[in-house]
Scaffold this motif. Sequence first.
Motif, PDB file in Angstrom:
ATOM      1  N   LEU A  29       0.825  -1.305   0.023  1.00 35.95           N
ATOM      2  CA  LEU A  29      -0.007   0.168   0.188  1.00 35.95           C
ATOM      3  C   LEU A  29       1.011   1.208   0.123  1.00 35.95           C
ATOM      4  N   VAL A  30       1.947   1.282   0.585  1.00 35.01           N
ATOM      5  CA  VAL A  30       2.994   2.451   0.495  1.00 35.01           C
ATOM      6  C   VAL A  30       3.483   2.397  -0.727  1.00 35.01           C
ATOM      7  N   TYR A  31       4.066   1.578  -1.371  1.00 35.44           N
ATOM      8  CA  TYR A  31       4.632   1.568  -2.480  1.00 35.44           C
ATOM      9  C   TYR A  31       3.102   2.203  -3.797  1.00 35.44           C
ATOM     10  N   VAL A  86       3.172   5.876  -3.017  1.00 35.44           N
ATOM     11  CA  VAL A  86       4.281   6.525  -3.366  1.00 35.44           C
ATOM     12  C   VAL A  86       4.482   6.765  -4.871  1.00 35.44           C
ATOM     13  N   PHE A  87       4.343   5.630  -5.590  1.00 37.12           N
ATOM     14  CA  PHE A  87       4.167   5.577  -6.948  1.00 37.12           C
ATOM     15  C   PHE A  87       3.023   6.330  -7.779  1.00 37.12           C
ATOM     16  N   PHE A  88       1.966   6.284  -7.065  1.00 35.08           N
ATOM     17  CA  PHE A  88       0.700   6.937  -7.530  1.00 35.08           C
ATOM     18  C   PHE A  88       1.037   8.565  -7.634  1.00 35.08           C
ATOM     19  N   LEU A  89       1.467   8.859  -6.431  1.00 35.84           N
ATOM     20  CA  LEU A  89       1.743  10.577  -6.355  1.00 35.84           C
ATOM     21  C   LEU A  89       2.864  10.960  -7.248  1.00 35.84           C
ATOM     22  N   VAL A 127      12.461  -5.888 -16.295  1.00 34.57           N
ATOM     23  CA  VAL A 127      13.226  -4.948 -15.382  1.00 34.57           C
ATOM     24  C   VAL A 127      13.536  -3.496 -15.958  1.00 34.57           C
ATOM     25  N   VAL A 128      13.691  -3.503 -17.245  1.00 31.77           N
ATOM     26  CA  VAL A 128      14.072  -2.266 -18.039  1.00 31.77           C
ATOM     27  C   VAL A 128      12.913  -1.723 -18.384  1.00 31.77           C
ATOM     28  N   LEU A 129      11.867  -2.156 -18.587  1.00 28.30           N
ATOM     29  CA  LEU A 129      10.358  -1.477 -18.621  1.00 28.30           C
ATOM     30  C   LEU A 129       9.938  -0.779 -17.365  1.00 28.30           C
ATOM     31  N   SER A 130      10.178  -1.583 -16.275  1.00 26.32           N
ATOM     32  CA  SER A 130       9.681  -1.047 -14.782  1.00 26.32           C
ATOM     33  C   SER A 130      10.604   0.096 -14.477  1.00 26.32           C
ATOM     34  N   LEU A 131      12.001   0.269 -15.199  1.00 28.12           N
ATOM     35  CA  LEU A 131      12.721   1.364 -14.822  1.00 28.12           C
ATOM     36  C   LEU A 131      12.437   2.618 -15.571  1.00 28.12           C
ATOM     37  N   ILE A 132      11.681   2.551 -16.492  1.00 28.75           N
ATOM     38  CA  ILE A 132      11.285   3.610 -17.336  1.00 28.75           C
ATOM     39  C   ILE A 132      10.260   4.515 -16.766  1.00 28.75           C
ATOM     40  N   PRO A 133      10.567   5.785 -16.499  1.00 27.44           N
ATOM     41  CA  PRO A 133       9.920   6.857 -15.727  1.00 27.44           C
ATOM     42  C   PRO A 133       8.394   6.857 -15.918  1.00 27.44           C
ATOM     43  N   PHE A 134       8.099   6.717 -17.262  1.00 26.92           N
ATOM     44  CA  PHE A 134       6.752   6.867 -17.953  1.00 26.92           C
ATOM     45  C   PHE A 134       6.073   5.471 -17.737  1.00 26.92           C
ATOM     46  N   PHE A 135       6.514   4.444 -17.522  1.00 30.04           N
ATOM     47  CA  PHE A 135       5.888   3.299 -17.222  1.00 30.04           C
ATOM     48  C   PHE A 135       5.873   2.771 -15.775  1.00 30.04           C
ATOM     49  N   SER A 136       6.911   3.274 -15.069  1.00 28.14           N
ATOM     50  CA  SER A 136       7.005   2.707 -13.802  1.00 28.14           C
ATOM     51  C   SER A 136       5.940   2.750 -12.804  1.00 28.14           C
ATOM     52  N   PRO A 137       5.301   3.881 -12.812  1.00 23.52           N
ATOM     53  CA  PRO A 137       4.180   4.001 -11.816  1.00 23.52           C
ATOM     54  C   PRO A 137       3.092   2.765 -11.971  1.00 23.52           C
ATOM     55  N   VAL A 138       2.949   2.381 -13.147  1.00 20.52           N
ATOM     56  CA  VAL A 138       2.269   0.941 -13.284  1.00 20.52           C
ATOM     57  C   VAL A 138       3.005  -0.280 -13.229  1.00 20.52           C
ATOM     58  N   LEU A 139       3.857  -0.403 -13.744  1.00 18.44           N
ATOM     59  CA  LEU A 139       4.659  -1.682 -14.195  1.00 18.44           C
ATOM     60  C   LEU A 139       5.566  -1.991 -12.938  1.00 18.44           C
ATOM     61  N   SER A 148      14.107   2.788  -9.718  1.00 19.31           N
ATOM     62  CA  SER A 148      13.030   3.152 -10.452  1.00 19.31           C
ATOM     63  C   SER A 148      12.252   4.489  -9.885  1.00 19.31           C
ATOM     64  N   LEU A 149      12.295   4.561  -8.422  1.00 18.47           N
ATOM     65  CA  LEU A 149      11.656   5.585  -7.820  1.00 18.47           C
ATOM     66  C   LEU A 149      12.761   6.844  -7.963  1.00 18.47           C
ATOM     67  N   GLY A 150      13.802   7.038  -7.951  1.00 17.59           N
ATOM     68  CA  GLY A 150      14.759   8.034  -8.302  1.00 17.59           C
ATOM     69  C   GLY A 150      14.557   8.232  -9.689  1.00 17.59           C
ATOM     70  N   LEU A 151      14.591   7.600 -10.477  1.00 11.83           N
ATOM     71  CA  LEU A 151      14.539   8.165 -12.016  1.00 11.83           C
ATOM     72  C   LEU A 151      13.111   8.710 -12.210  1.00 11.83           C
ATOM     73  N   LEU A 152      12.079   8.026 -11.721  1.00 13.28           N
ATOM     74  CA  LEU A 152      10.868   8.960 -11.666  1.00 13.28           C
ATOM     75  C   LEU A 152      10.609  10.022 -11.225  1.00 13.28           C
ATOM     76  N   ILE A 153      11.533  10.238  -9.702  1.00 15.27           N
ATOM     77  CA  ILE A 153      11.363  11.655  -9.286  1.00 15.27           C
ATOM     78  C   ILE A 153      12.217  12.721 -10.101  1.00 15.27           C
ATOM     79  N   ALA A 154      13.382  12.091 -10.488  1.00 14.03           N
ATOM     80  CA  ALA A 154      14.098  13.099 -11.395  1.00 14.03           C
ATOM     81  C   ALA A 154      13.296  13.533 -12.604  1.00 14.03           C
ATOM     82  N   THR A 155      12.800  12.661 -13.220  1.00 13.42           N
ATOM     83  CA  THR A 155      12.033  12.730 -14.566  1.00 13.42           C
ATOM     84  C   THR A 155      10.730  13.882 -14.347  1.00 13.42           C
TER      85      THR A 155
END
Length: 241
Positions: free
Chosen positions: A107-109, A112-115, A169-181, A199-206
């Motif tokens: 639930l925490v993940y 966090v990924f939703f936000l 792994v690669v797909l889930s690290l792409i920032p535009f995909f990671s919130p879902v994958l 994944s979270l770091g790349l998403l936040i930076a993007t």
Amino acid sequence: EQGNAAMALGFVAAFLLYGSLVLYGVSTMRSVLEEKTSHIVEILVSSLRPLQLLEGKILGVAAVALTQFLIWTISGALLASYGAAMASAFSPGGISSLDIHIPPLLLVYLVVFFLCGYFLYSSLYATVGAVVSTEQEAQQMQFPVILPLILCIFFLPIIMGDSNSTTSVVLSLIPFFSPVLMVFRITLQTPPFWQIALSLGLLIATTCGVVWFSARIYRVGILMYGKRPSLAELLRWLRYS
């Protein structure tokens, strides 16, 4: 049975994130467009900087989204508890095979990924709302924004086949995909923590970069009316001081 339960939970989480990101992103876009077409934004920017207005709009919709998430979570928990109690009453011992355990960390993940995904996509949707002047133009221009989320749904079977493969792994690290994958991978089989953190770091930076980009476009676009700007004009807006 545990694998099927995890898979079902993963699909529920993935589609919940997909639907929520689209729903609240479109809400942000329509809110920007409504203020622009009604010329309310001209009054608002006389008291606020455009960046403050954009941040307030995104945070306001985020508060609504989290409130609805909380309501859904509580309602789902109450409904599941009631269903388990009724099943136990009519079929003692039969409910154990249907029991689905949701770890609190999941639930925490999820939150966090939703936000992070919400701030990423709502910024893009706000940009679309700022550069168009009609609802029809908004419908046409939002396709590039929603395309990565649509691709996420097509990538789910790949991750379901092997959540630890290189492709997954690669797909889930792409920032535009990671919130879902990435959330989908976590529900199936929790990956190593470094992958989640990366994944979270790349998403936040993007997200920070996209918010900066959107703010530069937003501050000019909300006061522009008439013909939809071209790509060259958008790039010129980025250089305005």
